[in-house]
Write a protein that holds these residues in place. Structure first.
Motif, short mmCIF file in Angstrom:
data_model
loop_
_atom_site.label_atom_id
_atom_site.label_comp_id
_atom_site.label_asym_id
_atom_site.label_seq_id
_atom_site.Cartn_x
_atom_site.Cartn_y
_atom_site.Cartn_z
N PHE A 153 0.87 -1.17 0.00
CA PHE A 153 0.00 0.00 0.00
C PHE A 153 0.91 1.22 0.00
O PHE A 153 2.12 1.12 -0.03
N GLY A 154 0.32 2.40 -0.02
CA GLY A 154 1.15 3.60 -0.13
C GLY A 154 0.51 4.77 0.57
O GLY A 154 -0.53 4.66 1.21
N VAL A 155 1.18 5.92 0.43
CA VAL A 155 0.66 7.15 1.01
C VAL A 155 0.41 8.15 -0.10
O VAL A 155 1.03 8.10 -1.16
N ARG A 156 -0.49 9.06 0.17
CA ARG A 156 -0.88 10.07 -0.80
C ARG A 156 -0.69 11.45 -0.19
O ARG A 156 -1.10 11.70 0.93
N VAL A 157 -0.06 12.34 -0.99
CA VAL A 157 0.09 13.73 -0.58
C VAL A 157 -0.82 14.62 -1.41
O VAL A 157 -1.42 15.55 -0.89
N GLY A 158 -0.91 14.33 -2.71
CA GLY A 158 -1.76 15.14 -3.57
C GLY A 158 -1.03 16.23 -4.32
O GLY A 158 -1.64 17.13 -4.88
N THR A 159 0.32 16.16 -4.36
CA THR A 159 1.08 17.13 -5.14
C THR A 159 1.19 16.65 -6.58
O THR A 159 1.25 15.46 -6.86
N ILE A 160 1.25 17.60 -7.50
CA ILE A 160 1.52 17.31 -8.91
C ILE A 160 2.94 17.80 -9.18
O ILE A 160 3.20 18.99 -9.27
N PRO A 161 3.91 16.89 -9.29
CA PRO A 161 5.31 17.31 -9.43
C PRO A 161 5.59 18.05 -10.74
O PRO A 161 4.99 17.76 -11.77
N ASP A 162 6.54 18.97 -10.68
CA ASP A 162 7.06 19.64 -11.87
C ASP A 162 8.30 18.86 -12.30
O ASP A 162 9.38 19.05 -11.77
N TYR A 163 8.14 17.98 -13.28
CA TYR A 163 9.24 17.11 -13.70
C TYR A 163 10.28 17.85 -14.53
O TYR A 163 11.33 17.30 -14.83
N SER A 164 9.99 19.07 -14.95
CA SER A 164 10.96 19.80 -15.74
C SER A 164 12.04 20.44 -14.87
O SER A 164 13.06 20.90 -15.39
N ARG A 165 11.84 20.49 -13.56
CA ARG A 165 12.83 21.08 -12.65
C ARG A 165 13.91 20.04 -12.35
O ARG A 165 13.61 18.95 -11.87
N GLY A 224 9.72 20.93 -7.50
CA GLY A 224 8.68 21.92 -7.76
C GLY A 224 7.31 21.28 -7.79
O GLY A 224 7.14 20.12 -8.16
N ILE A 225 6.30 22.04 -7.40
CA ILE A 225 4.92 21.59 -7.43
C ILE A 225 4.20 22.35 -8.54
O ILE A 225 4.11 23.58 -8.50
N THR A 226 3.68 21.61 -9.52
CA THR A 226 2.86 22.24 -10.56
C THR A 226 1.51 22.64 -10.00
O THR A 226 0.96 23.69 -10.34
N GLY A 227 0.94 21.79 -9.14
CA GLY A 227 -0.34 22.07 -8.53
C GLY A 227 -0.63 21.04 -7.46
O GLY A 227 0.15 20.12 -7.23
N VAL A 228 -1.74 21.21 -6.75
CA VAL A 228 -2.16 20.24 -5.74
C VAL A 228 -3.62 19.88 -6.01
O VAL A 228 -4.40 20.69 -6.50
N ARG A 229 -3.96 18.63 -5.67
CA ARG A 229 -5.33 18.18 -5.88
C ARG A 229 -6.26 18.74 -4.80
O ARG A 229 -5.91 18.79 -3.62
N ASP A 230 -7.43 19.14 -5.25
CA ASP A 230 -8.43 19.70 -4.35
C ASP A 230 -8.79 18.68 -3.26
O ASP A 230 -9.06 17.50 -3.54
N GLY A 231 -8.76 19.12 -2.00
CA GLY A 231 -9.13 18.26 -0.89
C GLY A 231 -8.07 17.28 -0.46
O GLY A 231 -8.31 16.47 0.44
N SER A 232 -6.90 17.32 -1.07
CA SER A 232 -5.82 16.39 -0.73
C SER A 232 -5.10 16.84 0.53
O SER A 232 -5.28 17.96 1.02
N PRO A 233 -4.25 15.97 1.11
CA PRO A 233 -3.44 16.39 2.27
C PRO A 233 -2.63 17.65 1.98
O PRO A 233 -2.53 18.54 2.84
N ALA A 234 -2.06 17.76 0.78
CA ALA A 234 -1.28 18.95 0.44
C ALA A 234 -2.15 20.20 0.43
O ALA A 234 -1.76 21.26 0.92
N ASP A 235 -3.35 20.06 -0.14
CA ASP A 235 -4.28 21.18 -0.20
C ASP A 235 -4.70 21.62 1.19
O ASP A 235 -4.70 22.81 1.52
N ARG A 236 -5.05 20.66 2.04
CA ARG A 236 -5.50 21.01 3.40
C ARG A 236 -4.38 21.64 4.23
O ARG A 236 -4.64 22.48 5.09
#
Length: 565
Positions: A476-488, A494-506
């Motif tokens: 199993f795994g853990v979820r943060v909800g970040t969308i990584p910036d793979y170009s960095r 870098g974070i491109t964005g975060v998912r609504d309602g995710s641990p990162a967002d909260r």
């Protein structure tokens, strides 16, 4: 009429060698796309009046001058001494031959160190053997062979990252005589914080003998790893509309790179050196992009410009689309929408998935209306999520409504078998008709349809994976909800964005932040972030340190299970 299959057959030809980013085959594919744009009468919008947006990307690593590796008697020099050996001098006593007995990994730090040897275990969280002292300040020695017949070899990158966290000054990975050297030419990961080298043959036997003694020896390392960079190119052209000159366009995009000769990203691990033609992924998307441009170029002008762009580097982490949104060729603010074509060549049973319908309130109605106006409507399946592992994510992270057209995955995905003869040409023509009809729906009237962006659209049934900040561990795994910036490349993730309602967002993280520490782990890049995630369980509260607008901020993030909806 050429038709989409003709484009696929060209782009997926063996002679293009899989179109890996910044290769001869990718360049040939880019020239082909530019020629098609030119033949259609589209306007170039790239650098210096060309069809190309160019920049340099890291394609591999090389060894700089003055590389040295030697073992020294600990009684001969102080254990904490550091010395740089000039290039013109002979190697230190007992030096080993570069390329024959040792070689740095392409992700090694460039440094000169002298440190006592300590044997370690890849199986141990502390890397040292249970009855040994700390690895801090030592050159860590790890056996690189698989611990048992059914296990993979040790992951030298993960070991090096963890060793740096624990204060080691270097890592020596001992290989067997039949083990291959690590490949530097394809290594694109950022340097770790410590030198990491592979050792084989006589040198490896000497290291093993030294660490077996009561008083271990001292390793002297002088390593310089240099990045190899080559030019990458997006291919971009505009179909002018009747609106104000230079106004924000509607973007239609598709990536044209693939996996080259396999290796990283391939799902056929034994097919290294075999051409991965990527007919569906994503010669099919480029083919439809070109055909949509052809259809619309033969009609009266639309109400707004349409920017057609073929991205490179998608397979390496959305490099091309990240470059575009960071350095847009046309105004990014006010961009009408981004329509992404990625894997549209395997339509089966009339089904076509359209992702991103939750990013604007009008998408469902527009799609249904456009589909009804085609000669052969498709069975559309809608997914709301605006983030995903393709180029539309880069645009959605900037608040632009997006759609991703997708005919679904298949057993040949990311394998050499994804070739042109498996493509459904009729299905691609139907996707072409749908996308062209949708563009007309948005831009044909006297006024452009005003799309209403929806913040934080997410799909509860998304597939967890490393591209959305999920890490599997022990089933199993853990979820943060970040969308990584793979170009960095380095300096944090870098974070491109975060998912609504995710641990990162909260917790308060947001797009544009750069994660530099996750718990006790320093984060140099996306790989360091993934390694850090693997050390936690759902429910753990982790202190995350980010850089935001030049300021260092701390957030408490409570992790969730990866499979939580």
């Amino acid at each position: 009429m050429e038709g989409p299959l003709a484009h696929v057959r060209y782009l997926a030809d063996d002679r293009l060698e899989g179109r890996a980013v910044a290769t001869r085959g990718e360049r040939c594919a880019g020239d082909y796309i530019a020629a098609r744009f030119r033949a259609l009468g589209l306007d170039p919008v790239g650098d210096q009046g060309s069809f190309f947006q160019t920049w340099n990307v890291r394609t591999g690593s090389g060894v700089g001058p003055g590389a040295r590796f030697a073992l020294e008697d600990p009684r001969a020099r102080p254990r904490d001494a550091v010395e740089v050996v000039p290039d013109e001098e002979e190697p230190a006593s007992g030096g080993y031959a570069l390329g024959e007995e040792w070689i740095p990994y392409g992700f090694s730090a460039s440094a000169t160190v002298r440190a006592a040897l300590i044997v370690g275990s890849a199986e141990s969280p502390s890397l040292a053997l249970p009855d040994s002292e700390s690895v801090a300040g030592k050159a860590l020695v790890i056996e690189g062979a698989a611990p048992h017949p059914h296990a993979p070899p040790v992951d030298a990158h993960r070991i090096g990252s963890r060793a740096a966290d624990l204060g080691a000054t270097a890592v020596l990975v001992l290989l067997g005589d039949g083990d291959p050297w690590p490949s530097l030419k394809d290594e694109r990961r950022a340097p770790l914080r410590v030198p990491v080298v592979a050792v084989r043959g006589r040198a490896a036997e000497d290291v093993r003998r030294w660490v077996s003694r009561p008083s271990s020896g001292v390793a002297f390392l002088s390593v310089g790893v240099v990045p190899v960079r080559r030019e990458a190119r997006n291919v971009a052209a505009v179909l002018p509309g009747s609106g104000p000159l230079g106004s924000p366009p509607l973007v239609v995009g598709a990536h044209y790179d693939h996996l080259g000769l396999g290796g990283e990203g391939s799902l056929s691990p034994d097919a290294v050196g075999v051409v991965h033609n990527g007919a569906d992924d994503n010669a099919s998307g480029v083919a439809v992009l070109l055909e949509v441009a052809r259809e619309l170029a033969g009609e009266p002008p639309l109400a707004r410009d349409v920017l057609f762009i073929a991205f490179t580097g998608e397979e390496r982490g959305l490099w091309g689309s990240a470059k575009y949104v960071a350095s847009p060729l046309r105004p990014l603010e006010g961009t009408v929408a981004m329509l992404n074509l990625d894997m549209v060549g395997r339509v089966r049973d009339d089904l076509l998935t359209v992702l991103g319908v939750g990013t604007a309130e009008e998408w469902t109605g527009l799609l249904e209306g456009a589909n009804e106006r085609t000669a052969s409507p498709l069975d559309l399946r809608f997914v709301s999520d605006g983030f995903g592992a393709s180029d539309h994510s880069s645009f959605y992270a900037r608040g632009i409504p997006v759609l991703h057209f997708f005919s679904n995955t298949h057993p040949e995905y990311h394998r050499p078998e994804d070739d042109w003869h498996r493509i459904n040409a009729d299905g691609m023509e139907r996707v072409t008709d749908l996308v062209a009809a949708l563009v007309r729906e948005i831009l044909s009237g006297p006024d452009v349809v005003a799309l209403t962006p929806v913040e934080g659209a997410r799909n509860p049934s998304r597939m967890p994976g490393p591209r959305d900040g999920t890490a599997a561990r022990g089933g199993f795994g853990v979820r943060v909800g970040t969308i990584p910036d793979y170009s960095r490349e380095s300096g944090g993730m870098g974070i491109t964005g975060v998912r609504d309602g995710s641990p990162a967002d909260r917790a308060g993280l947001r797009g544009g932040d750069v994660i530099i520490r996750f718990g006790s782990h320093e984060v140099d890049d996306v790989y360091g972030y993934m390694y850090a995630l693997q050390g936690f369980e759902p429910g753990d509260e982790v202190e995350v340190v980010v850089l935001r607008d030049g300021k260092r901020l701390k957030f408490a993030v409570v992790l969730e299970a990866a499979n939580r909806d």
